[in-house]
Design an enzyme around this catalytic site. Structure first.
Site, short mmCIF file in Angstrom:
data_model
loop_
_atom_site.label_atom_id
_atom_site.label_comp_id
_atom_site.label_asym_id
_atom_site.label_seq_id
_atom_site.Cartn_x
_atom_site.Cartn_y
_atom_site.Cartn_z
N TYR A 4 -38.04 27.14 17.87
CA TYR A 4 -37.03 27.30 18.92
C TYR A 4 -36.14 28.51 18.70
CZ TYR A 4 -34.45 25.15 15.15
OH TYR A 4 -33.92 24.88 13.92
N GLY A 5 -36.31 29.21 17.59
CA GLY A 5 -35.38 30.29 17.24
C GLY A 5 -36.09 31.58 16.89
N THR A 6 -35.83 32.06 15.69
CA THR A 6 -36.28 33.39 15.27
C THR A 6 -37.78 33.47 15.00
OG1 THR A 6 -35.84 33.00 12.92
CG2 THR A 6 -34.03 33.90 14.26
N LEU A 7 -38.51 32.35 15.04
CA LEU A 7 -39.96 32.36 14.85
C LEU A 7 -40.74 32.55 16.16
CD1 LEU A 7 -40.27 29.50 12.22
CD2 LEU A 7 -40.88 31.90 11.86
N GLU A 61 -37.55 28.07 5.89
CA GLU A 61 -36.49 27.19 6.41
C GLU A 61 -35.71 26.48 5.30
OE1 GLU A 61 -35.71 27.60 9.32
OE2 GLU A 61 -37.51 28.16 10.43
#
Length: 165
Positions: free
Chosen positions: A11-14, A86
């Site tokens: 949901y983010g920087t990936l 993570e």
């Protein structure tokens, strides 16, 4: 023998086009295949916090908004490398949740892993909740990549605990 495959919601920087997407495309980290766009089946608080503008999905189902992200199918090697990125289980927890995978107009419910921030300062719930993360979004809070960070600063201490930020 083929490695076990896992579905992971990012949901983010990936996500594609985001600063850490290279983790999923680097074959040395294992294999990852984009399955498609997906949303959470429940509302969650997705916020940007810390001095480094890190996106956090807070483990508080029913609060926030339905969050849009991507589902990847990864092998065991990639999952272990994502755990390192993570900082699981020290910072994030990795839990199975349900998601709606979009294929055109059709949505299919699937189960996959997601990294959640379980322990956080209550003040994070006062931040704006987002439906979708983009590092260079209109929020103006550009993500600071690890290689550009001050090593003396602990982003984890900035968002976890019981006192306010």
């Amino acid at each position: 023998m083929e490695s076990e495959k896992h579905k992971v919601f990012v949901y983010g920087t990936l996500k594609e086009g985001e600063p850490n997407q290279h983790w999923l495309t680097n074959k040395e980290n294992g294999s990852a295949k984009l399955i498609g766009q997906a949303t959470t089946t429940q509302e969650y608080p997705l916020v940007i916090a810390s001095r480094y503008n890190i996106p956090f999905l807070l483990d508080k189902p029913g609060v926030g908004k339905v969050v849009t992200g991507e589902i990847y199918e990864v092998d065991e090697t990639m999952l272990k490398n994502l755990d390192i990125l993570e900082d699981y289980p020290e910072w994030y927890v990795r839990e199975k949740r349900n998601f709606l995978l979009k294929n055109g107009m059709v949505k299919t419910e699937i189960t996959g892993w997601v990294y959640l921030l379980k322990t956080y300062k209550d003040s994070l719930l006062e931040l704006p909740f987002m439906t979708e993360y983009k590092s260079k979004g209109s929020h103006g809070l550009v993500y600071c990549e690890p290689m550009k960070r001050d090593e003396a600063y602990d982003a984890c201490a900035d968002v976890q605990g019981t006192s306010n930020i």
